[in-house]
Design an enzyme around this catalytic site. Structure first.
Site, PDB file in Angstrom:
ATOM      1  N   GLY A  11     -20.817 -16.131   1.782  1.00 42.02           N
ATOM      2  CA  GLY A  11     -20.652 -14.922   0.985  1.00 42.02           C
ATOM      3  C   GLY A  11     -20.475 -15.210  -0.490  1.00 42.02           C
ATOM      4  O   GLY A  11     -20.508 -16.357  -0.945  1.00 42.02           O
ATOM      5  N   GLN A  12     -20.250 -14.150  -1.242  1.00 45.93           N
ATOM      6  CA  GLN A  12     -20.165 -14.231  -2.699  1.00 45.93           C
ATOM      7  C   GLN A  12     -19.063 -15.178  -3.167  1.00 45.93           C
ATOM      8  O   GLN A  12     -19.297 -16.044  -4.012  1.00 45.93           O
ATOM      9  CB  GLN A  12     -19.919 -12.828  -3.252  1.00 45.93           C
ATOM     10  CG  GLN A  12     -20.037 -12.711  -4.734  1.00 45.93           C
ATOM     11  CD  GLN A  12     -20.234 -11.266  -5.163  1.00 45.93           C
ATOM     12  OE1 GLN A  12     -21.168 -10.940  -5.875  1.00 45.93           O
ATOM     13  NE2 GLN A  12     -19.354 -10.392  -4.726  1.00 45.93           N
ATOM     14  N   LEU A  13     -17.880 -15.057  -2.616  1.00 41.24           N
ATOM     15  CA  LEU A  13     -16.776 -15.935  -2.993  1.00 41.24           C
ATOM     16  C   LEU A  13     -16.768 -17.211  -2.162  1.00 41.24           C
ATOM     17  O   LEU A  13     -16.593 -18.307  -2.704  1.00 41.24           O
ATOM     18  CB  LEU A  13     -15.440 -15.209  -2.826  1.00 41.24           C
ATOM     19  CG  LEU A  13     -14.186 -16.038  -3.118  1.00 41.24           C
ATOM     20  CD1 LEU A  13     -14.200 -16.559  -4.550  1.00 41.24           C
ATOM     21  CD2 LEU A  13     -12.930 -15.221  -2.845  1.00 41.24           C
ATOM     22  N   ASP A 103      -7.589  -5.270  -5.028  1.00 44.49           N
ATOM     23  CA  ASP A 103      -6.819  -4.289  -5.783  1.00 44.49           C
ATOM     24  C   ASP A 103      -6.786  -2.939  -5.084  1.00 44.49           C
ATOM     25  O   ASP A 103      -6.024  -2.050  -5.473  1.00 44.49           O
ATOM     26  CB  ASP A 103      -7.375  -4.141  -7.199  1.00 44.49           C
ATOM     27  CG  ASP A 103      -8.830  -3.694  -7.229  1.00 44.49           C
ATOM     28  OD1 ASP A 103      -9.541  -3.919  -6.225  1.00 44.49           O
ATOM     29  OD2 ASP A 103      -9.264  -3.147  -8.262  1.00 44.49           O
ATOM     30  N   TYR A 126     -10.541   0.908   3.695  1.00 40.16           N
ATOM     31  CA  TYR A 126     -10.703  -0.483   3.258  1.00 40.16           C
ATOM     32  C   TYR A 126      -9.384  -1.040   2.730  1.00 40.16           C
ATOM     33  O   TYR A 126      -8.939  -2.119   3.125  1.00 40.16           O
ATOM     34  CB  TYR A 126     -11.791  -0.572   2.185  1.00 40.16           C
ATOM     35  CG  TYR A 126     -11.890  -1.930   1.552  1.00 40.16           C
ATOM     36  CD1 TYR A 126     -12.367  -3.029   2.273  1.00 40.16           C
ATOM     37  CD2 TYR A 126     -11.497  -2.130   0.233  1.00 40.16           C
ATOM     38  CE1 TYR A 126     -12.439  -4.288   1.686  1.00 40.16           C
ATOM     39  CE2 TYR A 126     -11.570  -3.376  -0.358  1.00 40.16           C
ATOM     40  CZ  TYR A 126     -12.045  -4.453   0.368  1.00 40.16           C
ATOM     41  OH  TYR A 126     -12.113  -5.700  -0.210  1.00 40.16           O
ATOM     42  N   LYS A 130      -7.037  -4.108   4.416  1.00 38.49           N
ATOM     43  CA  LYS A 130      -6.702  -5.345   3.704  1.00 38.49           C
ATOM     44  C   LYS A 130      -5.187  -5.491   3.554  1.00 38.49           C
ATOM     45  O   LYS A 130      -4.659  -6.611   3.632  1.00 38.49           O
ATOM     46  CB  LYS A 130      -7.387  -5.368   2.334  1.00 38.49           C
ATOM     47  CG  LYS A 130      -8.904  -5.479   2.395  1.00 38.49           C
ATOM     48  CD  LYS A 130      -9.381  -6.750   3.073  1.00 38.49           C
ATOM     49  CE  LYS A 130      -9.170  -7.974   2.208  1.00 38.49           C
ATOM     50  NZ  LYS A 130      -9.692  -9.206   2.861  1.00 38.49           N
TER      51      LYS A 130
END
Length: 206
Positions: A11-13, A103, A126, A130
């Protein structure tokens, strides 16, 4: 510490975390979805408990914020329940874990920047999922780092920056919402600082 498990490694991170780990001389474990099924407790337990990993960086997540409202069960299963199973394994192995949060655990009503000490109050599925993951981490583990990030962008996957660049090529003018404030965070920068954290024992929320 050498062998580090990175979930969501494509993934992106996660992809940048793996690159940064390898650059620093660590060995990494980067299971694919068939090896490490976030919807299966058995899959998670079997992989982690037989992996000889010495730390976990949990980047994998359900991240489609709007779609989560229609896929509540799947979002909670991936972001909260799967995190609980991973955390339990980290506890058994007595190893540290980094949990990537968001956030969205806040409601966005504060006038100014949020800090680690501000009260959480998610206003969508979401954010709730989290935050539930965060709570499992805090309740079960002593050795943990919770990293809340925002507006992530990088070289992999879809993100706001790439969307704007693409639209800028195709259109003469752009219209976007102007009622949101945030800090765009480059995945490579975040990966670098995540790995600075894991080399300390400064556990807590960031």
């Amino acid at each position: 510490m050498n062998n580090i498990l990175v979930t969501g490694s494509t993934g992106q991170l996660g992809s940048d975390v793996v690159k940064e780990l390898l650059k620093r001389g660590y060995s990494t474990l980067s299971p694919n979805r068939s090896e490490f099924n976030l919807c299966s407790e058995d899959s998670i337990r079997n992989y982690i408990l037989n992996s000889n990993c010495e730390a976990i960086v949990h980047c994998a997540a359900y991240t489609q914020v709007d779609k989560a409202e229609d896929e509540k069960d799947l979002c909670i299963k991936i972001n909260a329940t799967a995190t609980k199973h991973i955390v339990k394994c980290a506890k058994i192995l007595d190893i540290p874990m980094i949990y990537i949060s968001t956030d969205y655990v806040f409601d966005g009503t504060k006038d100014g920047e949020y800090t680690e000490n501000d009260e959480t109050n998610p206003i969508n599925i979401y954010g709730e999922s989290k935050l539930a993951g965060e709570k499992y981490v805090q309740e079960i583990l002593d050795k943990y780092y919770i990293v809340r990030t925002s507006w992530l962008y990088g070289y992999v996957g879809h993100n706001f920056v790439y969307t704007m660049m693409k639209l800028g090529k195709d259109r003469d003018t752009l219209s976007v919402v102007n009622d949101q404030l945030g800090n765009p965070t480059h995945a490579n920068d975040l990966a670098y600082h995540i790995l600075k954290l894991i080399e300390t024992e400064e556990y807590g929320v960031y």
